[in-house]
Design an enzyme around this catalytic site. Structure first.
Site, PDB file in Angstrom:
ATOM      1  CB  CYS A 127       6.215   2.811   0.151  1.00  0.00           C
ATOM      2  SG  CYS A 127       7.039   4.370  -0.249  1.00  0.00           S
ATOM      3  CB  THR A 128       1.602   5.008  -0.075  1.00  0.00           C
ATOM      4  OG1 THR A 128       1.240   3.869   0.689  1.00  0.00           O
ATOM      5  CG2 THR A 128       0.332   5.695  -0.590  1.00  0.00           C
TER       6      THR A 128
END
Length: 324
Positions: free
Chosen positions: A199-200
């Site tokens: 994810c980020t």
């Protein structure tokens, strides 16, 4: 008793941000650990962050802390030391520095939440501290070239659209809660395969690995520091960055450029574009991708209908000003 929340208008805060010239760093961090008194924890954080002109969004919950903040560069070392000493659980906390440092936040908001990331998990015996194996850029690149390894993107569909690892599986959804339900069903065939989740910044994929392990998956990995951590580590070690496109961010910047590839398209004409905007007609405010030509043609609106409504709204406002 001091006021521990913002009392300045949104318009004024945005004006201040626009005219500010002081160099800033955009940072993010999270940690899953038990917080007994969330209100006291929140208030102590707010006082110090306010003192050092920190802007951004911080969530505090009994399960931990999640923060995306903009810090004056001159105070970075002070705030880093403050966090390390604030709680023994935050000692040597991993702090991600953003890939760029454009103006990201204009207000300080420290909120108490039920969870630092909304997951919808209600199972009593679920342990978020039982997580997958962290991997860094060298191993990430090696596993990307291994056809037996499956990469899963644990971000929302609109994040995936403008940037992702090649061949990474998109779990189509607009919420993390929905993704966690889907990923177990969609990946049921791969319980004994190597799975890499990302994810980020790491907070969602870390919890996702816990959920996968809880549901019987055997070999689960995740990127240390998420996409941001991967890019920093790859560049630091002179390794190729294999993420394509942009990384979506939840602040005023909307995205961070990672590679030169544009892998997404304008909603209106289909031309290559990776620029997200919100529809100019405030009652719509749809988040969508729009190219420069369509931005001019539609006045930054998502459709002809919204453009007409926006023009009508602006005309009425102008007439009201004239009448006064």
């Amino acid at each position: 008793m001091s006021i521990l929340h913002n009392i300045v208008s949104k318009k004024e805060l945005k004006r201040r941000m626009f005219f500010e010239t002081e160099p800033r760093l955009t940072l993010s961090f999270y940690k899953y650990f038990f917080i007994k008194n969330t209100q006291e924890y929140r208030d102590r954080l707010y006082k110090t962050f306010y003192k050092y002109n920190v802007l951004g969004r911080i969530y505090v919950a009994s399960e931990g802390i999640n923060a995306q903040i903009s810090v004056p560069k001159k105070y970075y070392s002070i705030l880093k030391k403050f966090l390390y000493n604030f709680d023994i659980e935050l000692n040597n906390l991993r702090i991600n520095k953003s890939l760029d440092n454009e103006k990201s936040f204009w207000v300080l908001c420290v909120k108490i939440k039920k969870k630092i990331v909304q997951d919808g998990i209600k199972e009593h015996f679920f342990n978020p501290n039982n997580v997958g194996i962290y991997i860094q850029s060298e191993q990430v690149n090696s596993m990307l070239n291994d056809k037996k390894t499956i990469f899963i993107d644990m971000r929302n569909s609109y994040e995936y659209a403008i940037g992702h690892f090649e061949n990474a599986i998109e779990i189509k959804s607009i919420t993390f809660r929905e993704q966690l339900k889907k990923v177990i069903q969609l990946m049921a065939y791969a319980k004994n395969k190597k799975i890499v989740m990302y994810c980020t910044g790491g907070i969602r994929c870390e919890k996702a690995t816990s959920w996968m392990l809880f549901n019987g998956f055997k070999h689960v990995y995740h990127l240390e520091g998420g996409i941001i951590g991967y890019v920093h580590d790859a560049r630091k070690n002179g390794l190729p960055v294999l993420f394509k496109g942009k990384s979506f961010v939840f602040d005023n910047r909307m995205s961070e450029k990672i590679s030169d590839e544009v892998i997404s398209y304008c909603k209106q004409c289909g031309k290559s574009s990776d620029v997200y905007i919100n529809c100019k007609y405030s009652s719509c405010h749809l988040l969508f991708i729009q190219c420069e030509n369509c931005s001019v043609k539609f006045h930054s609106c998502c459709s002809l209908e919204c453009m007409k409504k926006y023009k009508f709204y602006m005309l009425n406002n102008d007439l009201k000003k004239i009448s006064y």
